[in-house]
Design a protein around this motif. Sequence first.
Motif, mmCIF file in Angstrom:
data_model
loop_
_atom_site.group_PDB
_atom_site.id
_atom_site.type_symbol
_atom_site.label_atom_id
_atom_site.label_comp_id
_atom_site.label_asym_id
_atom_site.label_seq_id
_atom_site.Cartn_x
_atom_site.Cartn_y
_atom_site.Cartn_z
ATOM 1 N N THR A 456 0.793 -1.226 0.000
ATOM 2 C CA THR A 456 0.000 0.000 0.000
ATOM 3 C C THR A 456 0.828 1.279 0.000
ATOM 4 N N ALA A 457 2.046 1.230 0.512
ATOM 5 C CA ALA A 457 2.811 2.466 0.674
ATOM 6 C C ALA A 457 3.653 2.814 -0.550
ATOM 7 N N ILE A 458 4.018 1.831 -1.368
ATOM 8 C CA ILE A 458 4.927 2.073 -2.490
ATOM 9 C C ILE A 458 4.113 2.411 -3.731
ATOM 10 N N GLY A 495 9.077 6.426 5.985
ATOM 11 C CA GLY A 495 8.881 7.110 4.714
ATOM 12 C C GLY A 495 9.834 6.706 3.615
ATOM 13 N N ARG A 496 10.501 5.540 3.724
ATOM 14 C CA ARG A 496 11.438 5.078 2.707
ATOM 15 C C ARG A 496 11.152 3.622 2.361
ATOM 16 N N TRP A 545 19.653 -0.748 -1.619
ATOM 17 C CA TRP A 545 19.029 0.265 -2.485
ATOM 18 C C TRP A 545 17.886 0.887 -1.704
ATOM 19 N N SER A 546 17.929 2.202 -1.485
ATOM 20 C CA SER A 546 16.944 2.866 -0.631
ATOM 21 C C SER A 546 16.496 4.170 -1.270
ATOM 22 N N VAL A 547 15.161 4.394 -1.282
ATOM 23 C CA VAL A 547 14.613 5.618 -1.883
ATOM 24 C C VAL A 547 13.484 6.150 -0.995
ATOM 25 N N PRO A 552 3.668 9.016 2.530
ATOM 26 C CA PRO A 552 4.360 8.767 3.780
ATOM 27 C C PRO A 552 3.968 7.485 4.467
ATOM 28 N N VAL A 553 2.654 7.211 4.571
ATOM 29 C CA VAL A 553 2.195 6.106 5.410
ATOM 30 C C VAL A 553 0.930 5.541 4.813
#
Length: 556
Positions: A456-458, A495-496, A545-547, A552-553
Motif C-alpha cells: 500500500t505504501a509504495i 517514509g522510505r 538500495w533505498s529511496v 508517507p504512510v
Amino acid sequence: MKDSPRSGELLYTQERMQGLMAAVVSIGVELDLASVLKQIVESACTLLHAGFGALGVIGEEGGLSHFITVGIDPELAARIGPLPTGHGVLGLLIREPRPIRLPDLRNHPASYGFPEHHPPMRTFLGVPVRVRDTVFGNLYLTEKENGELFTTEDEDLAVALATAAGVAIENAKLFDDSLLRSRWLEACMDVAGRAMGSGSTMSSGRAGGESGPDLVAARAREVSGADMVLIAVPSDDGGPSYIAAAAGDGAGAFRGRPLELDAAVVRRVLKSGGPVALTAAELMGAGQGKAYGPALAVALGSSDMAHGVLIFLRSPGAGNYSAAFLDMAGLYAAQAALALELVRTNRLREQLVVLTDRDRIAKDLHDVVIQRLFAAGLSVQSLGRLTDNPTAVQRIHAVTGELDATIRDLRDTIYSLQESAGNVELLSSRILRSVRNATRELPFAPRLYLAGPVDTAIDDVTSAHLLAVLSEGVSNAVRHSGAETIEVTIAVADGRASLLVDDDGTGFGAPAHRSGLANMDHRARELKGSLSVESAPGNGTRLCWSVPLPVPVPGV
C-alpha cells in the motif's frame, strides 16, 4: 452607653456570614475547574484565617489524584518533594468522610509525619467536599492565625463553604465537559471536511498537506492534551503492529515503525467497538510503556472497515480519562474512520477511472490504429512489385519493417494496458514472482522478507524501479556469487522503501562490469535515493538500495 456582649456576638456572627457569602460568590465567579478548586482553597483560608490550605481530589483508586495547595510557594513545594497521596490523617478523612478538627495534628494516632523541609503545622480542620452524593475530595486547613484553635463555628463555616464548593465544582465540571465536547466536535468536523474537500491531498500528503492518519492523530492530540497519540495497524499474523501515524514529542521514534502491542488487548479493542482504558504497560509492555501512564485505545472503524487502533498516552501520574472523554474519543474515532474510508473510496474511484480509460485506449489502438498501420503496410509492400529499382525495393522493405515493428510495439502496449486495467496485482506478489524467476537455476530456495506496508505504501513509479533493481540484484547474485544462501529483504519504514540483497558468495574487490550497478544507481538517484554495495573477496556481497516514498504512510 457600651455595647452589650450579646450585640458583640451578633456583630461577629454577621461579619462571618458576610465573609462566607463573599467566599461563596468568589467561588461561583470561576468556570474553569482548576480555577474553581484554587479559589475554593484561597477563600477558605481567608474566611477561617488559616495559614495553609489544600484541597485533595479523590481518585478512582481511593487515593488523592490531585492536591491543590495555598500558602506554600512553588520553590518550597519543590524542596518538599512529591505531593501527598492520602496517608495519615488525610487518608483517615478519605476513609471516613466527616469533619475532623484537631488542636495538634502531630498528636493524632493516624499522623503520618511530615517530609523534610515541610513547614510546621499544628492546628487542623478537615471537611469533605461532596458533589451531589459523591465525595469529590477534602478541604484541609491548618495553622489558624495567632496560634488559635479552630472552633465549632469554624467547622460549621467550613462545612457550609464545602457545600457551596460542591455546587461550584459540579458547574465547573459541566462547563469543562461542554468545552471538551465542543473541541472534539470541531476536530470531527475538521477531519471530515478535509476528507470531503481534499481527499487526494489528505490521502497522499502531497502539496503541503498531511496524510489521513497523520491528520487524525494530530487533531486528536490537540483536543485531548495527551502526551502521545498513535495510530497502530495490527498485523494479520499476530506480529508487531505498524505505527501508521504519531503525534507528540518524540513521535519520530514511533512513526513508520513496528511496535509490539498486546495482541489480546488489540483484539479486545477491535471487538468492543468502544474505548478501552488501561495502562501503557498493559498495552505496550513494561519496556515501551514505562514512559507513559494512563492509556486509552479505540478502534478506528468496525471490523469490516478497520483503519487500525487510535491510542492515547498520558504521562505517568496523570489522571485517568473521564466519562466525557471516553464518549467523545469514541465519537471522534468513528468519524475519523468514516473520513479515512471516504478518502480510500475516492482513491479507488480515481484508480477505476484511470483503469477504465486505459481499457478504452487499448481498444482504440487495437481496433483503429493497428488496422490502419497494417493496411498501410500492405499498400507499401505492394509497391515493391511495381518497380525493379534495387534502391526503391530496399527502401520499401525498410518502411514495411518499421511498420511491422511499430505494430508489435503497439500490441505490447495494448497487452500492458489491458493487464493493468483488468488485473491490479499486489506488489508483494510481483516481488515473489520476480525472485522466483531470477532464482530458478539455484539448487536452494532464497529467503525473502517483507516488512511494513509494501503493498500500500509504495507508489507505481517506485514499484517499477524497485522490481527492476530487484531482478538485477538477485540475478547478479545467482550468476556471479556462487553463494549457498541468498537473502532478500524489502522494507517500508520512516517514509522510505529499502531493498537489501545479501549473499555469502565469493564477493569481489572491484566489479569487472559496472553496467548493472550503474543502472541500479541511476534508478536510485532518479528517485533521490541511494545505492551502496559492500563486498570483499570471500566475504559475500551486500547490496542496499533505498529511496524516499512520496506517500508517507498507508492506512487509507
